[in-house]
Design an enzyme around this catalytic site. Structure first.
Site, mmCIF file in Angstrom:
data_model
loop_
_atom_site.group_PDB
_atom_site.id
_atom_site.type_symbol
_atom_site.label_atom_id
_atom_site.label_comp_id
_atom_site.label_asym_id
_atom_site.label_seq_id
_atom_site.Cartn_x
_atom_site.Cartn_y
_atom_site.Cartn_z
ATOM 1 N N SER A 158 0.763 -1.124 0.193
ATOM 2 C CA SER A 158 0.120 0.062 0.028
ATOM 3 C C SER A 158 0.964 1.251 0.099
ATOM 4 O O SER A 158 1.955 1.056 0.328
ATOM 5 C CB SER A 158 -0.743 0.021 1.186
ATOM 6 O OG SER A 158 -1.287 1.295 1.553
ATOM 7 N N TYR A 171 -2.003 -1.164 10.597
ATOM 8 C CA TYR A 171 -1.990 -1.335 8.928
ATOM 9 C C TYR A 171 -0.708 -0.842 8.396
ATOM 10 O O TYR A 171 -0.146 -1.634 7.566
ATOM 11 C CB TYR A 171 -3.186 -0.555 8.522
ATOM 12 C CG TYR A 171 -3.631 -0.835 6.989
ATOM 13 C CD1 TYR A 171 -4.044 -2.082 6.592
ATOM 14 C CD2 TYR A 171 -2.960 0.167 6.136
ATOM 15 C CE1 TYR A 171 -4.367 -2.190 4.972
ATOM 16 C CE2 TYR A 171 -3.434 0.040 4.750
ATOM 17 C CZ TYR A 171 -3.917 -1.137 4.531
ATOM 18 O OH TYR A 171 -4.058 -1.420 3.119
HETATM 19 N N1 NAD Z 1 -8.541 -0.290 -1.371
HETATM 20 C C1 NAD Z 1 -7.904 0.451 -0.953
HETATM 21 O O1 NAD Z 1 -7.898 1.532 -0.854
HETATM 22 C C2 NAD Z 1 -6.386 -0.292 -0.478
HETATM 23 C C3 NAD Z 1 -5.213 0.665 -0.938
HETATM 24 C C4 NAD Z 1 -3.983 -0.039 -0.639
HETATM 25 C C5 NAD Z 1 -3.772 -1.308 -0.711
HETATM 26 N N2 NAD Z 1 -5.152 -2.179 -0.378
HETATM 27 C C6 NAD Z 1 -4.834 -3.562 -0.182
HETATM 28 O O2 NAD Z 1 -5.192 -4.084 -1.441
HETATM 29 C C7 NAD Z 1 -5.787 -5.630 -0.874
HETATM 30 C C8 NAD Z 1 -6.924 -6.034 -1.528
HETATM 31 O O3 NAD Z 1 -7.964 -5.107 -0.863
HETATM 32 P P1 NAD Z 1 -9.422 -4.438 -1.645
HETATM 33 O O4 NAD Z 1 -9.201 -3.059 -1.671
HETATM 34 O O5 NAD Z 1 -9.656 -5.436 -2.701
HETATM 35 O O6 NAD Z 1 -10.392 -4.675 -0.155
HETATM 36 P P2 NAD Z 1 -11.565 -5.813 -0.270
HETATM 37 O O7 NAD Z 1 -12.063 -5.880 1.377
HETATM 38 O O8 NAD Z 1 -12.729 -5.575 -1.086
HETATM 39 O O9 NAD Z 1 -10.829 -7.488 -0.399
HETATM 40 C C9 NAD Z 1 -10.112 -7.984 0.543
HETATM 41 C C10 NAD Z 1 -10.465 -9.466 0.316
HETATM 42 O O10 NAD Z 1 -9.464 -10.026 1.141
HETATM 43 C C11 NAD Z 1 -10.092 -11.197 1.850
HETATM 44 N N3 NAD Z 1 -9.746 -11.499 3.035
HETATM 45 C C12 NAD Z 1 -9.434 -10.832 4.267
HETATM 46 N N4 NAD Z 1 -8.801 -11.226 5.122
HETATM 47 C C13 NAD Z 1 -8.590 -12.615 4.698
HETATM 48 C C14 NAD Z 1 -8.239 -13.868 5.253
HETATM 49 N N5 NAD Z 1 -7.922 -13.675 6.719
HETATM 50 N N6 NAD Z 1 -8.142 -14.923 4.622
HETATM 51 C C15 NAD Z 1 -8.627 -14.827 3.236
HETATM 52 N N7 NAD Z 1 -9.191 -14.045 2.517
HETATM 53 C C16 NAD Z 1 -8.958 -12.584 3.437
HETATM 54 C C17 NAD Z 1 -11.791 -10.592 2.036
HETATM 55 O O11 NAD Z 1 -12.843 -11.641 2.149
HETATM 56 C C18 NAD Z 1 -11.962 -9.836 0.560
HETATM 57 O O12 NAD Z 1 -12.491 -10.451 -0.493
HETATM 58 C C19 NAD Z 1 -5.550 -5.533 0.519
HETATM 59 O O13 NAD Z 1 -4.315 -5.980 1.006
HETATM 60 C C20 NAD Z 1 -5.405 -4.013 0.957
HETATM 61 O O14 NAD Z 1 -4.863 -3.771 2.055
HETATM 62 C C21 NAD Z 1 -6.063 -1.625 -0.545
#
Ligand code: NAD
Length: 279
Positions: A158, A171
């Site tokens: 991130s 985080y």
């Molecule tokens: N959305 C943002 O703004 C953003 C920004 C930077 C980084 N990220 C990172 O991107 C990645 C994806 O996030 P996203 O935006 O798609 O969010 P999201 O919440 O839509 O998707 C995350 C997915 O991970 C799954 N998950 C969570 N914990 C889990 C576990 N213990 N075991 C298995 N699956 C699990 C959830 O069920 C979900 O389907 C994450 O690592 C997040 O930290 C997100």
């Protein structure tokens, strides 16, 4: 010819959001998919945003199959190494091999000053975002080494893996840890022609941030902040005048790192951040 024709991609957190988008983008370019997700609410996350569901995960399967690609989808928690490894092993047995890894599963907990964060919240976030990424690598590395055909491991960090983020200590620590994991793995695995890189998104339009609790992080005094109001504030954090990027923007970066176009790219922190980290 697709850009990842004939390859198999192992993706965690594939039920929705970026994980689903990565599965679809890689499938469009010829890959079969091994998908893992917890696909249920996670204890400790209730006050932040709703978790993914089995219906979400089924939809990912439906959309990959609609592209005429194969997908093996298994529910597992990335904190549970044995379950994660069993899911991957079943996928490899069915699809024959694994070449691309997207360690994408993660959770976002936030809002308290560091001295107020509980041990339970710290452990939940770091167990999923850091230990879960290590588990993903640990499960897949023996397959990649044994196959002897190289590979590409892409870890989702991130902007919070490169910069401090006030009131987001667990985080931010977990996403910095992902960079440390990446650098270590990139050195260990280079002799096997296995590349390891991180992606660093700014805000991405998924359920993780498009919710009232996250909007309130930027507008603590507003009881019910709207998405339009949040968009204005989010936009001030990026250099480009946009509030957030779309999942496809990260998927295109993942596709590049997964493909042979990036054959000599390893140990890199690839920012898809609209200039967030240079501000
Ligand atoms: N959305 C943002 O703004 C953003 C920004 C930077 C980084 N990220 C990172 O991107 C990645 C994806 O996030 P996203 O935006 O798609 O969010 P999201 O919440 O839509 O998707 C995350 C997915 O991970 C799954 N998950 C969570 N914990 C889990 C576990 N213990 N075991 C298995 N699956 C699990 C959830 O069920 C979900 O389907 C994450 O690592 C997040 O930290 C997100």
């Amino acid at each position: 010819m697709g850009r990842v024709d004939g390859k198999v991609a192992f993706i965690t957190g594939a039920a929705r959001g970026q994980g689903r988008s990565h599965a679809l983008r890689l499938a469009q370019e010829g890959a079969d998919i091994i998908a893992v997700d917890i696909a249920e609410s996670i204890p400790g996350m209730e006050r932040f945003y709703a978790g993914a569901t089995q219906e979400d995960f089924d939809e990912t399967v439906r959309q990959v199959e609609a592209l005429d690609r194969r997908i093996v989808a298994r529910t597992a928690d990335v904190r549970d190494f044995d379950a994660l490894k069993a899911a991957l092993d079943e996928g490899v047995a069915e699809l024959g091999h694994v070449d691309i890894v997207s360690a994408n599963a993660g959770v976002f907990a936030f809002g308290d000053e560091s001295q107020l964060v509980t041990d339970a919240e710290w452990d939940m976030v770091n167990d999923i975002n850091a230990k879960g990424v290590w588990h993903t690598a640990k499960a897949v590395i023996p397959h990649l080494i044994e196959q002897g055909t190289g590979g590409s491991i892409i870890l989702t960090s991130s902007t919070a893996g490169l910069k401090g983020t006030p009131n987001v200590v667990a985080y931010t620590a977990s996403k910095h840890a992902v960079v440390g994991i990446m650098r270590t793995l990139a050195l260990e695995l280079a002799p096997h022609r296995i590349r390891v890189n991180t992606v660093h998104p700014t805000g991405v339009a998924t359920d993780m941030i498009l919710n009232e609790a996250t909007f309130r992080l930027f507008m603590p005094d507003v009881e019910h902040p709207t998405q339009d109001a949040a968009a204005e504030i989010f936009a001030t954090t990026n250099a480009l005048p946009i509030p957030w990027v779309e999942p496809i923007d990260i998927s295109n970066a993942v596709l590049y790192l997964a493909s042979d176009e990036a054959r000599y790219v390893t140990g890199t922190e690839l920012k898809i951040d609209a200039g967030y980290t240079i501000k």
